[in-house]
Scaffold this motif. Sequence first.
Motif, PDB file in Angstrom:
ATOM      1  N   HIS A 153     -19.730 -73.867  26.998  1.00  0.00           N
ATOM      2  CA  HIS A 153     -21.081 -73.490  26.579  1.00  0.00           C
ATOM      3  C   HIS A 153     -21.369 -72.030  26.939  1.00  0.00           C
ATOM      4  O   HIS A 153     -21.981 -71.291  26.155  1.00  0.00           O
ATOM      5  N   ASN A 168     -22.209 -69.056  24.361  1.00  0.00           N
ATOM      6  CA  ASN A 168     -23.466 -68.308  24.463  1.00  0.00           C
ATOM      7  C   ASN A 168     -23.235 -66.802  24.473  1.00  0.00           C
ATOM      8  O   ASN A 168     -23.978 -66.041  23.845  1.00  0.00           O
ATOM      9  N   ASP A 177     -22.214 -65.761  20.954  1.00  0.00           N
ATOM     10  CA  ASP A 177     -23.301 -65.840  19.975  1.00  0.00           C
ATOM     11  C   ASP A 177     -24.381 -64.781  20.199  1.00  0.00           C
ATOM     12  O   ASP A 177     -25.074 -64.377  19.253  1.00  0.00           O
ATOM     13  N   ASN A 178     -24.538 -64.334  21.442  1.00  0.00           N
ATOM     14  CA  ASN A 178     -25.554 -63.331  21.754  1.00  0.00           C
ATOM     15  C   ASN A 178     -24.925 -61.938  21.700  1.00  0.00           C
ATOM     16  O   ASN A 178     -24.377 -61.452  22.684  1.00  0.00           O
ATOM     17  N   ALA A 187     -27.312 -63.935  28.887  1.00  0.00           N
ATOM     18  CA  ALA A 187     -26.915 -64.774  27.744  1.00  0.00           C
ATOM     19  C   ALA A 187     -26.468 -66.159  28.208  1.00  0.00           C
ATOM     20  O   ALA A 187     -26.742 -67.172  27.560  1.00  0.00           O
ATOM     21  N   ILE A 188     -25.778 -66.215  29.347  1.00  0.00           N
ATOM     22  CA  ILE A 188     -25.285 -67.496  29.870  1.00  0.00           C
ATOM     23  C   ILE A 188     -26.443 -68.328  30.426  1.00  0.00           C
ATOM     24  O   ILE A 188     -26.566 -69.528  30.154  1.00  0.00           O
ATOM     25  N   ASP A 189     -27.277 -67.693  31.241  1.00  0.00           N
ATOM     26  CA  ASP A 189     -28.477 -68.337  31.806  1.00  0.00           C
ATOM     27  C   ASP A 189     -28.144 -69.678  32.453  1.00  0.00           C
ATOM     28  O   ASP A 189     -28.798 -70.691  32.209  1.00  0.00           O
TER      29      ASP A 189
END
Length: 487
Positions: free
Chosen positions: A270, A274, A277-278, A376-378
């Motif tokens: 994930h 991320n 995608d960001n 972005a990972i958050d």
Amino acid sequence: MKQVFSLLGIAILLLFAYATFNAMNFGSSTEQSVDDVIIELKRENIPERLAEALMFKTISEQDKADIDYETFVALHAYIDAEFPLIREKLTKEVVNDYSLLYTWQGSNSDLQPVLLLSHMDVVPVVPGTEDKWLHQPFSGDIADGVIWGRGAVDDKLSVFGILEAVEYLLDENYQPKRTYYLAFGHDEEKGGPDGAKKIGELLRDRGVKALYGIDEGGFVIDGSIAGLERDIAMVNVSEKGYVSLQLSVTGAGGHSSAPLAETAVSILSHAVANVSDNKFPVDTSVLTRMGEAVAGELLLYQKAIIANLGLLEPIIEVVAEKNPLLNAFTRTSTAPTMLSGSPKENVLPIFATAVINHRIMPGETIESTMAFVENAIDDERVKVTVINESTDPSPVSSTTDSGYLIITKTIQQVSSEDPVIVPGMLQAGTDTKHYVEVADNLYRFIFTKVDPTENVVHGTNERVEVESYLNTIRFFVQLIINTDESQ
């Protein structure tokens, strides 16, 4: 409603007028009115000397333990033997055992010195591809007017081009006004930590502050690739930074027959998705600078596009996602390259890692890149760390200072093709990053014509035409003369 459409129409007309105005006033040129210069190279066996140098397997292997350092020592001896005037009249220093620094002392110590940079190491030939070479990579073959071998373009071409130019001038009893430093690293293909970095530190500690430095990183290419009638001389005034970030997740482990809701691999996956995608934001400053240089070669509608890139950023953002080259020129790039998890298919991973490589746009930093990725990972379960050698983007060198103007003047003087000179950005890295503290400006250009579609840099069948190599030498001869004439 009519009033709304009326206002919309006025807005469109104003936008069109603004875009047209930008296009009509777009473009600048550093081209100067100069006469062509003919330099007759008198030394014999110039191509053969480069060809023989290619036979020295100065390979930067991935593992330092596998590097044959004695081959570098042998190449040093070969240079001493083949360039007797340089050996006699320049001061030679061996830096950190295998890199070379020559000092050609100028007559006027009030003038800033100049750095002529290159590297002696080459990349390995990919195992199993040897039979795809038309001439063996370390054979030193010259056939059909072409010099074949690993290093013919990257970068013994520059090492020997500089040496031949200086030897030529010495034979002409030329005494430079400025001091010239010839700096040849031995590990550029590994980032230069033991070669160029040590030379740069040495020059810094001696208080050297050069007018400019010139290294590899740009070539003369066929302009038709970019839809132009003239060739392009790509003089790169900046280069991207480099950082590899490792994403790591620690899990509970266990047997795959009773998995947890989320494993270390699924959490990591994930995170990687991320980051992918960001995308980093688009920056059109490099394209605009390059577009200004070629504006005189463009039709009005093409100018309108380049002149209004700021307005078109939302469109560029979409197009860049599907065009790798445009993406590389307009944003910090993101490339997931490595993944690892459990050592066995039925064991839940205790530790999972991924590596994502970023090439950082000027204006960004390693720190800002890492912050963007973490945002972005958050996910606090994913740790982000910097691995291996990393560098911030280089400062953008001036296109109006004397160093750039000297280089562009020299290109015009020695070229029979009259190329368009474009101040570009290098997506890869060079040794110039190690000389930032000792030069006002750093440029990346070799006066050699290459076909970028053939992937000769680091590729199979690396080669350079004999006449193109001779032009490289002529370029360096005239560059030194022009630099001395500049105040």
